[in-house]
Motif scaffolding. Structure first.
Motif, PDB file in Angstrom:
ATOM      1  N   ILE A   1       0.836  -1.205   0.000  1.00  0.00           N
ATOM      2  CA  ILE A   1       0.000   0.000   0.000  1.00  0.00           C
ATOM      3  C   ILE A   1       0.868   1.251   0.000  1.00  0.00           C
ATOM      4  O   ILE A   1       0.621   2.205  -0.751  1.00  0.00           O
ATOM      5  N   ASN A   2       1.915   1.243   0.830  1.00  0.00           N
ATOM      6  CA  ASN A   2       2.811   2.403   0.895  1.00  0.00           C
ATOM      7  C   ASN A   2       3.498   2.653  -0.451  1.00  0.00           C
ATOM      8  O   ASN A   2       3.604   3.795  -0.913  1.00  0.00           O
ATOM      9  N   ILE A   3       3.983   1.584  -1.086  1.00  0.00           N
ATOM     10  CA  ILE A   3       4.682   1.731  -2.359  1.00  0.00           C
ATOM     11  C   ILE A   3       3.719   2.176  -3.457  1.00  0.00           C
ATOM     12  O   ILE A   3       3.990   3.105  -4.216  1.00  0.00           O
ATOM     13  N   GLY A   4       2.582   1.513  -3.532  1.00  0.00           N
ATOM     14  CA  GLY A   4       1.631   1.828  -4.584  1.00  0.00           C
ATOM     15  C   GLY A   4       1.068   3.225  -4.486  1.00  0.00           C
ATOM     16  O   GLY A   4       0.971   3.942  -5.493  1.00  0.00           O
ATOM     17  N   GLN A   5       0.734   3.642  -3.260  1.00  0.00           N
ATOM     18  CA  GLN A   5       0.098   4.942  -3.079  1.00  0.00           C
ATOM     19  C   GLN A   5       1.106   6.075  -2.952  1.00  0.00           C
ATOM     20  O   GLN A   5       0.948   7.130  -3.590  1.00  0.00           O
ATOM     21  N   ASN A   6       2.130   5.900  -2.153  1.00  0.00           N
ATOM     22  CA  ASN A   6       3.064   7.000  -1.882  1.00  0.00           C
ATOM     23  C   ASN A   6       4.150   7.157  -2.944  1.00  0.00           C
ATOM     24  O   ASN A   6       4.601   8.271  -3.209  1.00  0.00           O
ATOM     25  N   LEU A   7       4.579   6.045  -3.545  1.00  0.00           N
ATOM     26  CA  LEU A   7       5.602   6.121  -4.589  1.00  0.00           C
ATOM     27  C   LEU A   7       4.989   6.015  -5.982  1.00  0.00           C
ATOM     28  O   LEU A   7       5.708   6.130  -6.981  1.00  0.00           O
ATOM     29  N   GLU A   8       3.694   5.764  -6.032  1.00  0.00           N
ATOM     30  CA  GLU A   8       2.933   5.713  -7.289  1.00  0.00           C
ATOM     31  C   GLU A   8       3.521   4.714  -8.279  1.00  0.00           C
ATOM     32  O   GLU A   8       3.761   5.024  -9.447  1.00  0.00           O
ATOM     33  N   VAL A   9       3.746   3.497  -7.782  1.00  0.00           N
ATOM     34  CA  VAL A   9       4.257   2.407  -8.605  1.00  0.00           C
ATOM     35  C   VAL A   9       3.222   1.284  -8.610  1.00  0.00           C
ATOM     36  O   VAL A   9       2.746   0.882  -7.542  1.00  0.00           O
ATOM     37  N   PRO A  10       2.845   0.756  -9.780  1.00  0.00           N
ATOM     38  CA  PRO A  10       1.929  -0.383  -9.810  1.00  0.00           C
ATOM     39  C   PRO A  10       2.503  -1.541  -8.998  1.00  0.00           C
ATOM     40  O   PRO A  10       3.654  -1.948  -9.211  1.00  0.00           O
ATOM     41  N   THR A  11       1.720  -2.059  -8.066  1.00  0.00           N
ATOM     42  CA  THR A  11       2.210  -3.077  -7.141  1.00  0.00           C
ATOM     43  C   THR A  11       1.267  -4.279  -7.140  1.00  0.00           C
ATOM     44  O   THR A  11       0.053  -4.125  -7.010  1.00  0.00           O
ATOM     45  N   TYR A  12       1.861  -5.453  -7.276  1.00  0.00           N
ATOM     46  CA  TYR A  12       1.098  -6.700  -7.357  1.00  0.00           C
ATOM     47  C   TYR A  12       1.393  -7.576  -6.145  1.00  0.00           C
ATOM     48  O   TYR A  12       2.538  -7.655  -5.690  1.00  0.00           O
ATOM     49  N   LEU A  13       0.386  -8.281  -5.652  1.00  0.00           N
ATOM     50  CA  LEU A  13       0.527  -9.161  -4.502  1.00  0.00           C
ATOM     51  C   LEU A  13       0.410 -10.619  -4.908  1.00  0.00           C
ATOM     52  O   LEU A  13      -0.251 -10.957  -5.892  1.00  0.00           O
ATOM     53  N   TYR A  14       1.051 -11.492  -4.121  1.00  0.00           N
ATOM     54  CA  TYR A  14       0.916 -12.927  -4.368  1.00  0.00           C
ATOM     55  C   TYR A  14       1.033 -13.675  -3.041  1.00  0.00           C
ATOM     56  O   TYR A  14       1.361 -13.112  -2.001  1.00  0.00           O
ATOM     57  N   GLY A  15       0.780 -14.973  -3.093  1.00  0.00           N
ATOM     58  CA  GLY A  15       0.883 -15.797  -1.896  1.00  0.00           C
ATOM     59  C   GLY A  15      -0.154 -15.419  -0.851  1.00  0.00           C
ATOM     60  O   GLY A  15      -1.279 -15.040  -1.170  1.00  0.00           O
TER      61      GLY A  15
END
Length: 301
Positions: free
Chosen positions: A123-137
Motif C-alpha cells: 500500500i505504501n509503495i503503490g500509493q506513496n511512490l505511485e508504482v503499480p504493485t502486485y501481490l501474491y501468496g
C-alpha cells in the motif's frame, strides 16, 4: 530465538552501480532493529538480493511502528530514486527496478502476520511512490502464486535480442490490474511484486553450455509444472559468456531438497550430453539466518 521474527528478501535489478547500492543500504541502517543478514550480488545477472530480518511488534504487525516495514519502504524509495530501468540490462528477468519482495515468517511468527506486513508495504509503495504493485501468496486474497503472476506479466520473455532483458518493459499493454497503485507503469521504474510465503530455498545449478535450448528442456523437466519434482520451479538463464544456469525455487525444501534437485539435473544434463556443475544457494538456511540476526543485533547494541 523465541520471538516474532520476520524475514524479507528484496531483489534489486542492479548490481554494478555501487553508489546506488550504498544508498539503498544506508536506508536500512536508520533502523537498528533491522539487520541485513545477507547480500547476494550477481554481476552476470546485474541483480542483487538483500535478506533482512527484524522482530515484529507485539501489536498489530501493520502499524506504523513496524521497523521492517519502514526499512523496506525506504530501500524501495532509494532504489527508485537512484536506478533507471531504461538503462539497466542483464541476463535475469525483471519487472521493475525493485523486481521482487517476499516476506517469510521465522521463529514464532505466523504466515498471516508477515502477510499483513507485506500488504502494508504494498500500500505504501503503490500509493506513496505511485508504482503499480502486485501481490501474491498469503498477501493476495486468492493466494495467487508468484510464477503465475510473472507469467501473466510477461516476466519470462526476454525483451531484447540475445539472452538479455534490457531497458523498460511494455507493461502498460498488460491486462493484469495492479492490486495497489496506478494502472500504468513508468518506464524508469517498472512495477513491484510483493508476496508472503513459507520459506523458499533458491538454488542455482550451472551447466557447461551456452546453448539455452537444452538447458530450457532440463529446467522444464525438473520443475513440478513440467511433470518433474513437486514444489520445484526452474528456469534456464544465461550466466556469463560460458555457462547457463538452471535457477530453481524450492517451495517446500523439507519435501524436495537441493540434493534431490542436483541429482535430477545431473541426470537430465547427461541425457543432453552436457555436464552439470555443483549448485549453490543464494542465501543461508533459516537457522543460520536467525543466528546472523542475533549476532547483528549484538554488534549494533
Amino acid at each position: 530465538m523465541k520471538s516474532l521474527l520476520a524475514c524479507c528478501k528484496v531483489y534489486i535489478s542492479e548490481s554494478r552501480n555501487i553508489s546506488s547500492l550504498e544508498s539503498i543500504e544506508r536506508a536500512v541502517k536508520i533502523f537498528p532493529e533491522v539487520v541485513i543478514v545477507n547480500k547476494f550480488t550477481d554481476d552476470a545477472y546485474n541483480r542483487v538480493g538483500y535478506t533482512l530480518v527484524s522482530q515484529l511488534p507485539m501489536e498489530e504487525a501493520s502499524t506504523g511502528s513496524n521497523p521492517l516495514k519502514n526499512a523496506v519502504f525506504d530501500m524501495v524509495k532509494e532504489a527508485l530514486r537512484t536506478i533507471d530501468l531504461q538503462v539497466q540490462r542483464g541476463s535475469h528477468p525483471r519487472l521493475g527496478v525493485v523486481d521482487h519482495i517476499c516476506f517469510h515468517p521465522l521463529s514464532l511468527a505466523s504466515l498471516n502476520q508477515v502477510a499483513s506486513v507485506a500488504k502494508s508495504v504494498a500500500i505504501n509503495i503503490g500509493q506513496n511512490l505511485e508504482v503499480p504493485t502486485y501481490l501474491y501468496g498469503a498477501a493476495h486474497e486468492e493466494g495467487r502464486t508468484l510464477d503465475s503472476l510473472r507469467r501473466e506479466l510477461g516476466y519470462f520473455r526476454p525483451n531484447s535480442q540475445g539472452k538479455e532483458w534490457a531497458g523498460s518493459l511494455e507493461l502498460e499493454a498488460q491486462t493484469v490490474k495492479p492490486d495497489v497503485g496506478p494502472s500504468k507503469a513508468s518506464k524508469s521504474t517498472g512495477v513491484v511484486v510483493i508476496g508472503a510465503t513459507k520459506w523458499v530455498d533458491n538454488y542455482n545449478i550451472p551447466i557447461q553450455s551456452t546453448d539455452l535450448g537444452p538447458v530450457k528442456r532440463i529446467s522444464r523437466l525438473v520443475s513440478g509444472r513440467g511433470g518433474g519434482l513437486d514444489s520445484v520451479q526452474a528456469m534456464a538463464l544465461a550466466h556469463g559468456e560460458k555457462s547457463t544456469e538452471v535457477a530453481c525455487n524450492l517451495l517446500d525444501p523439507v519435501k524436495v531438497n537441493a540434493d534431490q534437485v542436483q541429482r535430477r539435473v545431473e541426470e537430465l544434463a547427461a541425457r543432453e550430453g552436457l555436464t552439470a556443475g555443483k549448485g549453490y544457494f543464494t542465501d543461508f538456511p533459516q537457522v543460520e539466518i536467525i543466528e546472523r540476526y542475533v549476532e547483528g543485533v549484538k554488534e549494533g547494541a
